[in-house]
Design an enzyme around this catalytic site. Structure first.
Site, PDB file in Angstrom:
ATOM      1  N   CYS A  99     -17.965  24.949  -7.927  1.00  0.00           N
ATOM      2  CA  CYS A  99     -17.555  25.621  -9.158  1.00  0.00           C
ATOM      3  C   CYS A  99     -18.103  24.781 -10.320  1.00  0.00           C
ATOM      4  O   CYS A  99     -17.778  23.604 -10.455  1.00  0.00           O
ATOM      5  CB  CYS A  99     -16.025  25.696  -9.183  1.00  0.00           C
ATOM      6  SG  CYS A  99     -15.383  26.458 -10.664  1.00  0.00           S
ATOM      7  N   CYS A 120     -14.277  25.903 -24.477  1.00  0.00           N
ATOM      8  CA  CYS A 120     -14.646  27.321 -24.504  1.00  0.00           C
ATOM      9  C   CYS A 120     -14.087  27.910 -25.789  1.00  0.00           C
ATOM     10  O   CYS A 120     -12.961  27.608 -26.175  1.00  0.00           O
ATOM     11  CB  CYS A 120     -14.070  28.054 -23.297  1.00  0.00           C
ATOM     12  SG  CYS A 120     -14.564  29.792 -23.252  1.00  0.00           S
ATOM     13  N   CYS A 158      -8.859  32.456 -24.108  1.00  0.00           N
ATOM     14  CA  CYS A 158      -7.935  33.302 -23.347  1.00  0.00           C
ATOM     15  C   CYS A 158      -6.566  32.618 -23.270  1.00  0.00           C
ATOM     16  O   CYS A 158      -6.480  31.400 -23.102  1.00  0.00           O
ATOM     17  CB  CYS A 158      -8.475  33.559 -21.941  1.00  0.00           C
ATOM     18  SG  CYS A 158     -10.076  34.400 -21.969  1.00  0.00           S
ATOM     19  N   CYS A 168      -8.365  27.320 -10.433  1.00  0.00           N
ATOM     20  CA  CYS A 168      -8.910  28.175 -11.502  1.00  0.00           C
ATOM     21  C   CYS A 168      -8.105  28.017 -12.772  1.00  0.00           C
ATOM     22  O   CYS A 168      -6.881  28.123 -12.754  1.00  0.00           O
ATOM     23  CB  CYS A 168      -8.792  29.650 -11.142  1.00  0.00           C
ATOM     24  SG  CYS A 168      -9.673  30.105  -9.708  1.00  0.00           S
ATOM     25  N   CYS A 206      -5.630  30.199 -20.137  1.00  0.00           N
ATOM     26  CA  CYS A 206      -6.662  29.293 -19.609  1.00  0.00           C
ATOM     27  C   CYS A 206      -6.593  27.930 -20.279  1.00  0.00           C
ATOM     28  O   CYS A 206      -6.617  27.819 -21.508  1.00  0.00           O
ATOM     29  CB  CYS A 206      -8.034  29.925 -19.820  1.00  0.00           C
ATOM     30  SG  CYS A 206      -9.383  28.831 -19.382  1.00  0.00           S
ATOM     31  N   GLU A 227     -15.893  19.152 -15.919  1.00  0.00           N
ATOM     32  CA  GLU A 227     -15.486  19.032 -14.526  1.00  0.00           C
ATOM     33  C   GLU A 227     -16.249  20.003 -13.631  1.00  0.00           C
ATOM     34  O   GLU A 227     -16.632  21.089 -14.068  1.00  0.00           O
ATOM     35  CB  GLU A 227     -13.980  19.310 -14.408  1.00  0.00           C
ATOM     36  CG  GLU A 227     -13.160  18.255 -15.131  1.00  0.00           C
ATOM     37  CD  GLU A 227     -11.659  18.502 -15.118  1.00  0.00           C
ATOM     38  OE1 GLU A 227     -10.921  17.505 -15.164  1.00  0.00           O
ATOM     39  OE2 GLU A 227     -11.218  19.649 -15.067  1.00  0.00           O
TER      40      GLU A 227
HETATM   41  N1  SAH Z   1     -15.359  31.947 -18.733  1.00  0.00           N
HETATM   42  C1  SAH Z   1     -15.561  32.609 -17.515  1.00  0.00           C
HETATM   43  C2  SAH Z   1     -15.638  31.691 -16.320  1.00  0.00           C
HETATM   44  C3  SAH Z   1     -14.675  30.541 -16.271  1.00  0.00           C
HETATM   45  S1  SAH Z   1     -12.992  30.913 -15.956  1.00  0.00           S
HETATM   46  C4  SAH Z   1     -14.529  33.685 -17.298  1.00  0.00           C
HETATM   47  O1  SAH Z   1     -13.556  33.735 -18.048  1.00  0.00           O
HETATM   48  O2  SAH Z   1     -14.735  34.503 -16.406  1.00  0.00           O
HETATM   49  C5  SAH Z   1     -12.994  31.395 -14.230  1.00  0.00           C
HETATM   50  C6  SAH Z   1     -11.849  32.312 -13.839  1.00  0.00           C
HETATM   51  O3  SAH Z   1     -10.582  31.641 -13.892  1.00  0.00           O
HETATM   52  C7  SAH Z   1     -11.707  33.525 -14.755  1.00  0.00           C
HETATM   53  O4  SAH Z   1     -11.507  34.700 -14.040  1.00  0.00           O
HETATM   54  C8  SAH Z   1     -10.479  33.171 -15.541  1.00  0.00           C
HETATM   55  O5  SAH Z   1      -9.866  34.306 -16.071  1.00  0.00           O
HETATM   56  C9  SAH Z   1      -9.641  32.488 -14.510  1.00  0.00           C
HETATM   57  N2  SAH Z   1      -8.555  31.695 -15.083  1.00  0.00           N
HETATM   58  C10 SAH Z   1      -8.522  31.098 -16.301  1.00  0.00           C
HETATM   59  N3  SAH Z   1      -7.357  30.458 -16.471  1.00  0.00           N
HETATM   60  C11 SAH Z   1      -6.638  30.635 -15.342  1.00  0.00           C
HETATM   61  C12 SAH Z   1      -5.367  30.168 -14.886  1.00  0.00           C
HETATM   62  N4  SAH Z   1      -4.633  29.365 -15.647  1.00  0.00           N
HETATM   63  N5  SAH Z   1      -4.961  30.547 -13.674  1.00  0.00           N
HETATM   64  C13 SAH Z   1      -5.729  31.307 -12.884  1.00  0.00           C
HETATM   65  N6  SAH Z   1      -6.954  31.769 -13.248  1.00  0.00           N
HETATM   66  C14 SAH Z   1      -7.406  31.434 -14.460  1.00  0.00           C
HETATM   67 FE1  SF4 Z   2     -13.156  30.666 -21.692  1.00  0.00          FE
HETATM   68 FE2  SF4 Z   2     -11.119  30.214 -20.068  1.00  0.00          FE
HETATM   69 FE3  SF4 Z   2     -11.405  32.610 -21.198  1.00  0.00          FE
HETATM   70 FE4  SF4 Z   2     -13.120  31.845 -19.274  1.00  0.00          FE
HETATM   71  S1  SF4 Z   2     -10.916  32.182 -19.049  1.00  0.00           S
HETATM   72  S2  SF4 Z   2     -13.622  32.801 -21.256  1.00  0.00           S
HETATM   73  S3  SF4 Z   2     -13.229  29.617 -19.707  1.00  0.00           S
HETATM   74  S4  SF4 Z   2     -11.004  30.671 -22.283  1.00  0.00           S
END
Ligand code: SAH
Ligand code: SF4
Length: 372
Positions: free
Chosen positions: A104, A111, A115, A338, A118, A91
């Protein structure tokens, strides 16, 4: 098989043209046709020598992504879904603002970092995107939006879609160079942001190879808590990360690092943790804090921090002199905010299974309670 010209930055395209016996200025012309004009059909590149058009036919192509879904939010945000084969879809999200247009962009199908909060992480990991698939998101979005009459639409790119961009460095680099190239999209280094969960050695490489704006997903002020939220912290801990950020600033186009901090109810959002964050960052890393209200998705088992808790957390940081903003959530009615990007991922690793297992063994409340 035809070579996809979207896979090349200008240097790569020049080398490819050289292999066809063509001079560099031809590569520049071709690059401009592709990226500035959005042209994919060599026959329509009218000022390109007929001989070159002949050579390209059959050996090269401009292979656009297959768009399979377009969702427009009530706030004007647009999310596109692209089929990238093998049962995977990624996406990209366009976010219009009064003074700029941001895209974006995704870097991977899924991934592997996993995390806790996420949605992409919960999908598992399938594969890296190619340079053409990364740049192809910008190519598609810019030229689709221009069809509506605008001259230049996207002037800001954030690598904050699906995936960890620094785990796909080889493909990321030519993509960034194409975004920055004056013959490509001509974006300013300050307006191309790589967001990373903290891969320190790769941040060092980016500093040397292609310093753009850097956002680091911090989410916690200590290792015990960050280990649980961002598993790669166990390898690249906070000290290592902050030292790397300070080094990055030597070459960065901005004089600060952006730290992202996703606000999770009862997990990382107390005033004490805000104070700990001040102690960690103040005087050590010139930075701005960007607090992201957690965007929920069904499998997470987590909740968004109440608004008052987010503002109280921000106040502690601001009073200590750290510039802190609260990110406006955009496009959440179309799951484009995000961390909500899920696309479709054929998990080929056990990333998803690992996450589920960790959650099953230690339920979130006690898991995180122990870390504070
Ligand atoms: N992998 C990279 C970039 C993609 S995620 C990273 O982790 O930085 C982009 C941003 O969205 C990151 O700061 C991540 O921590 C945040 N993010 C991920 N899941 C989220 C959620 N459910 N709600 C709000 N922010 C989130
Ligand atoms: Fe991967 Fe999501 Fe963690 Fe970014 S926030 S590193 S996309 S698992």
């Amino acid at each position: 098989m035809a070579v996809n010209l979207l896979d090349f930055d200008l240097e790569g395209l020049a080398a490819f043209c050289d292999s066809l016996g063509e001079k560099r200025f031809r590569a520049v012309q071709l690059f401009r046709w592709i990226h500035q004009r959005g042209e994919a059909d060599f026959e329509r590149m009218t000022d390109l020598a007929k001989s070159l058009r002949g050579k390209l036919a059959g050996v090269a192509e401009v292979k656009a992504l297959a768009m399979t879904g377009e969702h427009v939010s009530s706030d004007g945000t647009i999310k596109w879904l692209f089929d990238v084969g093998g049962g995977n879809a990624i996406e990209a999200v366009y976010i219009p603002e009064a003074d700029r247009g941001t895209l974006c962009v995704s870097s991977q199908a899924g991934c592997a970092v996993g995390c806790r909060f996420c949605s992409t992480g919960h999908q598992g990991f399938s594969r890296n995107l190619s340079t053409g698939e990364i740049v192809g998101q910008l190519w598609f979005a810019e030229h689709r939006l221009r069809q509506a009459g605008a001259e230049r639409v996207i002037d800001n790119v954030v690598m904050m879609g699906m995936g960890e961009p620094l785990q796909n460095y080889a493909a990321l680099l030519p993509a960034l160079r194409t975004m920055l190239d004056d013959h490509g999209y001509g974006l300013s280094r300050r307006r191309v942001t790589v967001s990373t969960s903290g891969m320190t050695r790769m941040i060092d490489r980016l500093r040397v190879d292609c310093p753009v704006a850097l956002a680091v997903s911090l989410h916690a002020p200590n290792n015990a808590l960050r280990d649980l939220l961002v598993p790669l912290n166990r390898k690249h801990d906070i000290d290592d990360l902050l030292d790397t950020c300070v080094r990055y600033l030597d070459a960065a186009p901005r004089d600060f690092i952006t730290f992202e901090y996703c606000m999770l109810d009862g997990v990382n959002d107390t005033p004490e943790l805000a104070q700990e964050l001040v102690g960690l960052l103040k005087g050590r890393v010139p930075c701005k804090l960007n607090l992201i209200p957690f965007n929920p998705f069904p499998a997470s088992g987590l909740k968004r921090s109440p608004r008052e808790r987010v503002t109280a957390f921000a106040r502690v940081l601001q009073e200590a002199g750290i510039v802190t903003t609260i990110r406006k959530t955009r496009g959440d009615d179309i799951d484009a905010a995000c961390g909500q990007l899920a696309g479709e991922v054929q998990d080929r690793t056990n990333a998803r299974a690992r996450l589920v297992k960790r959650r099953a063994v230690i339920p979130i409340a006690s898991e995180l309670g122990a870390a504070r």
